[in-house]
Design a protein around this motif. Sequence first.
Motif, PDB file in Angstrom:
ATOM      1  N   PHE A 329       0.804  -1.222   0.000  1.00  0.00           N
ATOM      2  CA  PHE A 329       0.000   0.000   0.000  1.00  0.00           C
ATOM      3  C   PHE A 329       0.838   1.273   0.000  1.00  0.00           C
ATOM      4  CE2 PHE A 329      -2.933  -3.173   1.378  1.00  0.00           C
ATOM      5  CZ  PHE A 329      -4.212  -2.713   1.081  1.00  0.00           C
ATOM      6  N   VAL A 330       2.096   1.183   0.410  1.00  0.00           N
ATOM      7  CA  VAL A 330       2.913   2.379   0.638  1.00  0.00           C
ATOM      8  C   VAL A 330       4.237   2.252  -0.104  1.00  0.00           C
ATOM      9  CG1 VAL A 330       4.059   3.795   2.390  1.00  0.00           C
ATOM     10  CG2 VAL A 330       1.910   2.630   2.933  1.00  0.00           C
ATOM     11  N   LYS A 331       4.634   3.299  -0.806  1.00  0.00           N
ATOM     12  CA  LYS A 331       5.958   3.352  -1.413  1.00  0.00           C
ATOM     13  C   LYS A 331       6.950   3.867  -0.375  1.00  0.00           C
ATOM     14  CE  LYS A 331       4.647   3.940  -6.263  1.00  0.00           C
ATOM     15  NZ  LYS A 331       4.790   4.776  -7.490  1.00  0.00           N
ATOM     16  N   MET A 332       8.028   3.111  -0.181  1.00  0.00           N
ATOM     17  CA  MET A 332       9.005   3.449   0.850  1.00  0.00           C
ATOM     18  C   MET A 332      10.399   3.527   0.243  1.00  0.00           C
ATOM     19  SD  MET A 332       7.585   0.858   3.803  1.00  0.00           S
ATOM     20  CE  MET A 332       7.196  -0.408   2.579  1.00  0.00           C
ATOM     21  N   PRO A 333      11.235   4.461   0.707  1.00  0.00           N
ATOM     22  CA  PRO A 333      12.604   4.590   0.175  1.00  0.00           C
ATOM     23  C   PRO A 333      13.563   3.601   0.841  1.00  0.00           C
ATOM     24  CG  PRO A 333      12.195   6.317   1.776  1.00  0.00           C
ATOM     25  CD  PRO A 333      10.909   5.548   1.652  1.00  0.00           C
ATOM     26  N   ILE A 334      13.269   2.302   0.727  1.00  0.00           N
ATOM     27  CA  ILE A 334      14.039   1.288   1.446  1.00  0.00           C
ATOM     28  C   ILE A 334      15.506   1.294   1.038  1.00  0.00           C
ATOM     29  CG2 ILE A 334      14.258  -1.179   1.936  1.00  0.00           C
ATOM     30  CD1 ILE A 334      11.775   0.128   3.126  1.00  0.00           C
ATOM     31  N   ALA A 335      15.786   1.389  -0.265  1.00  0.00           N
ATOM     32  CA  ALA A 335      17.174   1.369  -0.726  1.00  0.00           C
ATOM     33  C   ALA A 335      17.962   2.523  -0.106  1.00  0.00           C
ATOM     34  CB  ALA A 335      17.218   1.438  -2.249  1.00  0.00           C
ATOM     35  N   GLN A 336      17.355   3.689  -0.032  1.00  0.00           N
ATOM     36  CA  GLN A 336      18.037   4.827   0.570  1.00  0.00           C
ATOM     37  C   GLN A 336      18.225   4.623   2.066  1.00  0.00           C
ATOM     38  OE1 GLN A 336      16.170   8.654  -0.010  1.00  0.00           O
ATOM     39  NE2 GLN A 336      17.198   9.546   1.767  1.00  0.00           N
ATOM     40  N   LEU A 337      17.162   4.216   2.752  1.00  0.00           N
ATOM     41  CA  LEU A 337      17.222   4.085   4.209  1.00  0.00           C
ATOM     42  C   LEU A 337      18.263   3.058   4.647  1.00  0.00           C
ATOM     43  CD1 LEU A 337      13.416   4.168   5.105  1.00  0.00           C
ATOM     44  CD2 LEU A 337      15.074   6.007   5.398  1.00  0.00           C
ATOM     45  N   THR A 338      18.509   2.042   3.834  1.00  0.00           N
ATOM     46  CA  THR A 338      19.439   0.969   4.213  1.00  0.00           C
ATOM     47  C   THR A 338      20.805   1.103   3.553  1.00  0.00           C
ATOM     48  OG1 THR A 338      18.573  -0.460   2.448  1.00  0.00           O
ATOM     49  CG2 THR A 338      17.549  -0.649   4.632  1.00  0.00           C
ATOM     50  N   SER A 339      21.089   2.246   2.945  1.00  0.00           N
ATOM     51  CA  SER A 339      22.359   2.411   2.230  1.00  0.00           C
ATOM     52  C   SER A 339      23.469   2.902   3.163  1.00  0.00           C
ATOM     53  CB  SER A 339      22.195   3.410   1.081  1.00  0.00           C
ATOM     54  OG  SER A 339      22.017   4.726   1.574  1.00  0.00           O
ATOM     55  N   ASP A 340      24.702   2.574   2.816  1.00  0.00           N
ATOM     56  CA  ASP A 340      25.860   3.053   3.577  1.00  0.00           C
ATOM     57  C   ASP A 340      25.950   4.572   3.548  1.00  0.00           C
ATOM     58  OD1 ASP A 340      26.737   0.521   4.319  1.00  0.00           O
ATOM     59  OD2 ASP A 340      27.965   0.280   2.532  1.00  0.00           O
ATOM     60  N   ASP A 341      25.655   5.183   2.402  1.00  0.00           N
ATOM     61  CA  ASP A 341      25.759   6.635   2.281  1.00  0.00           C
ATOM     62  C   ASP A 341      24.776   7.333   3.216  1.00  0.00           C
ATOM     63  OD1 ASP A 341      27.746   6.380   0.419  1.00  0.00           O
ATOM     64  OD2 ASP A 341      26.438   6.673  -1.318  1.00  0.00           O
ATOM     65  N   TYR A 342      23.555   6.798   3.290  1.00  0.00           N
ATOM     66  CA  TYR A 342      22.555   7.402   4.173  1.00  0.00           C
ATOM     67  C   TYR A 342      22.999   7.265   5.630  1.00  0.00           C
ATOM     68  CZ  TYR A 342      18.021   8.543   6.210  1.00  0.00           C
ATOM     69  OH  TYR A 342      16.999   9.119   6.940  1.00  0.00           O
ATOM     70  N   ALA A 343      23.525   6.084   5.995  1.00  0.00           N
ATOM     71  CA  ALA A 343      24.013   5.879   7.359  1.00  0.00           C
ATOM     72  C   ALA A 343      25.156   6.834   7.675  1.00  0.00           C
ATOM     73  CB  ALA A 343      24.455   4.435   7.552  1.00  0.00           C
ATOM     74  N   ALA A 344      26.019   7.071   6.694  1.00  0.00           N
ATOM     75  CA  ALA A 344      27.135   7.996   6.913  1.00  0.00           C
ATOM     76  C   ALA A 344      26.637   9.409   7.191  1.00  0.00           C
ATOM     77  CB  ALA A 344      28.056   7.985   5.700  1.00  0.00           C
ATOM     78  N   GLY A 345      25.587   9.818   6.483  1.00  0.00           N
ATOM     79  CA  GLY A 345      25.026  11.136   6.727  1.00  0.00           C
ATOM     80  C   GLY A 345      24.426  11.256   8.115  1.00  0.00           C
ATOM     81  N   LEU A 346      23.711  10.213   8.553  1.00  0.00           N
ATOM     82  CA  LEU A 346      23.153  10.225   9.912  1.00  0.00           C
ATOM     83  C   LEU A 346      24.267  10.222  10.957  1.00  0.00           C
ATOM     84  CD1 LEU A 346      20.266   7.615   9.501  1.00  0.00           C
ATOM     85  CD2 LEU A 346      20.043  10.096   9.548  1.00  0.00           C
ATOM     86  N   ARG A 347      25.303   9.425  10.689  1.00  0.00           N
ATOM     87  CA  ARG A 347      26.420   9.311  11.632  1.00  0.00           C
ATOM     88  C   ARG A 347      27.117  10.653  11.823  1.00  0.00           C
ATOM     89  NH1 ARG A 347      29.950   6.406   8.631  1.00  0.00           N
ATOM     90  NH2 ARG A 347      28.668   4.542   8.926  1.00  0.00           N
TER      91      ARG A 347
END
Length: 566
Positions: A329-347
């Motif tokens: 039912f919902v489109k989710m940005p799973i690839a982005q949320l689970t990517s190393d680059d995204y984690a690096a930005g949060l870190r």
Amino acid sequence: MKRARNPWIALALCLWLLPLAAKETPAAQKPPGAAIASGHRLATAAGHEILAKGGNAFDAAIAVSATLSVVEPVSSGLGGGGFFLLHDARTGRDVMVDARETAPASATPAKYLAANGDLDEDKAQNGPMSAGIPGLPAGLVHLAQKYGRLPLSVSLAPAIRLARNGFEVYPRLVDAYGERREVMERFDGTRAVYLADGDAPEAGEILLQPDLARTLERLAARGFDGFYGGETAQRIVADVNKYGGDWTTSDLAGYRVKERMPIRFKYRDWDVVTAPPPSSGGVALAEILQMLEGWDLAKLDEPHRIHILTEAMRRAYRDRTIYLGDPDFVKMPIAQLTSDDYAAGLRAAILPERATPSAMLPGQPTPLEGDHTTHFSIIDRDGNYVAATQTVNLLYGSGMVAQGTGVLLNDEMDDFALKPGTPNAFGVMGFDANSVKPGKRMLSSMTPTFMTGKDRVAVLGTPGGSRIITMVLLGMLGIEQGLDPQQAAALPRFHHQYLPDTIYAEPNALSPATVAALKSMGHDVTQATRTWGNMQIVDWDRRTNTLRGGTDPRNPVGAAEVVRSH
């Protein structure tokens, strides 16, 4: 098993400093037997009984799941749902069987509002309006048809026997009945089971469930149609509607299991396979662990290690709140949320000496879900694995047993966002991604997980509502640093979930000095008065070719057992 006065200190050295062994492992190696860990010794025994009859891990999973449905109604049952994470050794394939409950066709947000427009908490949490269409029976049928070796009549036999002949009531069932008694005694079907001898269950009594035995027999004989059609379906629908629900036999007949590709990522030298949406667990684990790769946690003192873990938890739970729901039912940005680059930005935004107030992160409050769930883990002699988490949501679910079936219905509709901006009993706030729609699955935190390293495979999970994800996280960190399953299952627990903006800690999990240090960094710390979770872990050390199991010492009726091949 006695716990140390300060178990975090007692286990800290093991948790962060034990080395992992390294040696090449033969590709064709198989485990020397089978290991099962579950929340009740009778369920663990049922799984081994089916393995001894020639079944594989998937047949054993049916037996364990169904037995838990009989002996642990406070946590799960045929009237609920669950996630089964599977590894098929023959094909090397990993898959998650999604048997989560769905909303009935009649479901709309307006039906859960009182006359003044407020959320009607009684409808959302108790009785027939709170129940979603059960998924667990369809999940058991799917496992038998697609992955098992034995007919359902064999795999369900232990559960049928225990429902008919009874089992000994234990204190948790008694205490939970006391908490839910007012709701449960509203319904004829519930009274027929729990007040059969005229009074409430007492520890040591034998609880008989003959109607549930007959329901299981129909499921065993007719498969899907034995539950979702015929007598069982008709009885469930009739009783739901008798008490004010709005189900049809088409709601049951139309239920379908979904097979979903798991979330996969690497953490240091480990390959992790875990639950995808509609579980939020895998995405959150990927975010947290990939953020943590920026630190050598073993070199941090306890306050700074917990600070870094808390900041990673905070950011992952924020994303859980905003983005995740039913993927159909919902489109989710799973690839982005689970990517190393995204984690690096949060870190990069984590301050090493200072807490980030959750109010400074964009978003809205996150759910605090119930912890009345169960988990089991299995490795068989062929190298198949199962990590399964199943639930009816609150203690005894909706409190309603459909008369004549023995089926205790869930109250998972409360896991939807039934009114935007209004928290449910556990603080759930409403968002479009998790809004209620006919046929939709509600968001979950259940996180069955596999970890595979150079010489070790671990299968783990736990109940615990929104705390499931962080409990699995802490168990994984213990395993990554060399703890055995029992040590990892016993680890003290702490948790942060974005909002409320506090670190929750089990009694004695954090020393006074650590609490003071965390507060000086700007953290709020809430010391709980009770423990939480019920972790079940099995592992296979391929270097020594040994199997081990660990069951949470917080649960006195759980059992982990290894049986060697003969």
